[in-house]
Design an enzyme around this catalytic site. Structure first.
Site, PDB file in Angstrom:
ATOM      1  N   SER A 133      -3.853  -0.668  -3.949  1.00  0.00           N
ATOM      2  CA  SER A 133      -2.859   0.214  -3.351  1.00  0.00           C
ATOM      3  C   SER A 133      -2.040  -0.610  -2.368  1.00  0.00           C
ATOM      4  O   SER A 133      -2.496  -1.644  -1.865  1.00  0.00           O
ATOM      5  CB  SER A 133      -3.539   1.365  -2.609  1.00  0.00           C
ATOM      6  N   TYR A 146      -9.767   4.871   3.121  1.00  0.00           N
ATOM      7  CA  TYR A 146      -8.966   4.424   1.983  1.00  0.00           C
ATOM      8  C   TYR A 146      -8.554   2.969   2.140  1.00  0.00           C
ATOM      9  O   TYR A 146      -8.627   2.179   1.192  1.00  0.00           O
ATOM     10  CB  TYR A 146      -7.746   5.321   1.831  1.00  0.00           C
TER      11      TYR A 146
END
Length: 234
Positions: A133, A146
């Site tokens: 990501s 995350y």
């Protein structure tokens, strides 16, 4: 004229029932490949090879990868799209929720790849595509779980590429925000606003197919795909 393009072949997609994973399955099929899904839920496309597995359970993953490989007659690639998030301040996110984000995104990625490697080793064009990501490269507040997981995927993938060089291809996909169900169920403050720029997952999936179709002499090691106004990039 196509130069150096290789066949896509048999591709296992973890998290392939929805979102980016489903888009990757569609793109693989459109490119002449054969997708298979590892997911807690069945794919929407009837007849697509599928095995149920929680990517945080090594036993389920190993058995599921084996079942999909058997249905496809082997594996040429694996794409690890399974992912979850639980945004919030560290003190406000329950420990179990925080740790599950790391287990799914990081440990689940490693588990799927580990289980697929013996099958990929038998392929003439074995390939791993991990999904990191932009938040694996840039840290933001309220995203400790995350970011920890995706920073981990970045390190895992780069080390894996060094480990498998010359034998199995490794590509790291670094996507920005996409129009998927990933943001569903969040508090409103953590949902993209109505004017947010988000990618169509089908466009991102095309980038995955591009990476899978490159020959070893022209490997795509890392691939950032995001809107040109992505707030978490660069």
């Amino acid at each position: 004229m196509t130069i150096g393009k290789v066949a896509i072949g048999r591709v296992l997609v973890s998290g392939g029932a929805t979102g980016l994973g489903a888009a990757v399955c569609d793109a693989v099929a459109a490119a002449g490949g054969s997708p298979g899904v590892l997911d807690l839920n069945p794919p929407a496309v009837a007849g697509l090879p599928w095995a149920k597995a929680d990517v945080t359970d090594n036993g389920e993953v190993e058995a599921g990868v084996r079942r999909v490989a058997e249905q496809l007659g082997g594996l040429d690639a694996v794409v690890t799209t399974a992912g979850v998030d639980r945004p919030g301040r560290l003190a406000d996110v329950a420990a179990d929720d925080w740790e599950r984000v790391v287990r799914v995104n990081l440990l689940g990625t490693a588990s799927v790849v580990r289980s697929a490697l013996p099958f990929l080793a038998e392929s003439a064009n074995g390939h791993v595509v991990t999904v990191a990501s932009t938040l694996g490269l840039r840290a933001l507040s309220d995203a400790t779980a995350y970011c920890a997981a995706k920073f981990g995927v970045v390190g895992f993938t780069r080390a894996l590429a060094a480990e498998l060089q010359g034998r199995t291809g490794v590509t790291m996909l670094i996507p920005g925000g996409m129009r998927t169900g990933f943001f569903d169920g969040r508090d409103e403050q953590y949902k993209p606003g109505p004017d947010a720029h988000l990618n169509d997952p089908r466009e991102v999936a095309e980038a995955v197919v591009f990476a899978l179709s490159r020959p070893a002499a022209c490997a795509v090691r890392e691939l950032v795909v995001c809107p040109d106004v992505e707030p978490s990039w660069p």
